[in-house]
Design an enzyme around this catalytic site. Sequence first.
Site, PDB file in Angstrom:
ATOM      1  N   ASN A 192      23.468  35.414  19.448  1.00 51.88           N
ATOM      2  CA  ASN A 192      24.060  34.570  18.400  1.00 51.88           C
ATOM      3  C   ASN A 192      23.329  33.244  18.227  1.00 51.88           C
ATOM      4  OD1 ASN A 192      26.181  36.497  17.958  1.00 51.88           O
ATOM      5  ND2 ASN A 192      27.175  35.724  19.825  1.00 51.88           N
ATOM      6  N   ARG A 193      22.073  33.208  18.642  1.00 58.05           N
ATOM      7  CA  ARG A 193      21.233  31.998  18.538  1.00 58.05           C
ATOM      8  C   ARG A 193      21.763  30.834  19.376  1.00 58.05           C
ATOM      9  NH1 ARG A 193      18.579  35.595  16.881  1.00 58.05           N
ATOM     10  NH2 ARG A 193      17.265  35.619  15.008  1.00 58.05           N
TER      11      ARG A 193
END
Length: 215
Positions: A192-193
């Site tokens: 999810n970065r």
Amino acid sequence: MEKDLSSYRKSYEKGELLLKNAPENPMELFQKWFYEVDNYFVEDETNAMTVSTIGLDGFPKSRVVLLKRYTYEGFIFYTNYNSEKGKAIAKNPNVCLSFFWHGAERQVIIKGKAEKIAENLSDGYFESRPRGSQLGAIASDQSKVIESREALESKLQALEQEYEGKEIPRPEHWGGYIVKPVEIEFWQGRANRLHDRIRYTLQEDYNWQVDRLSP
């Protein structure tokens, strides 16, 4: 010409980097990461790193070189002192090194000051190189405009004849730099970065301040 890359996606899920597990000295973490990448992930050259300098024209420039040694003091690589990067370092020794190990989803960014290593150390490494690499260091006026590939190869052939059966001396304009770090950031890709980023900053007492950064 145009190509839309906005659909390129990759989920990073191969590891984590937690502040509670970070050692006091960043070189210990670098050694651990380097060992793991070198032994457990398929990489072309684990010691390939990007060196960024501020050129004489005021523009930053990056190029890939090979790390040849690292110690608690810093990171050592070799090059032509008269090259574009050598001239840039002579004017401004502040440089940036970076490693990107895509297999492990890891990146290391190092800010530091570059300085020439002792001549005897450069001599020792030069003597360990294959003869072809030794002659190449003499043949190449690195970063200068040349007439053709054929002219370069002719120069190398002439040097092969000149030094046939002889020891090849290290050119005075060729040798090593050590980059002594003042800041090292470790980046571990996460889902999810929400990547893990741990930054080490050298303090006046030569201890390291360790911080976690927002991705």
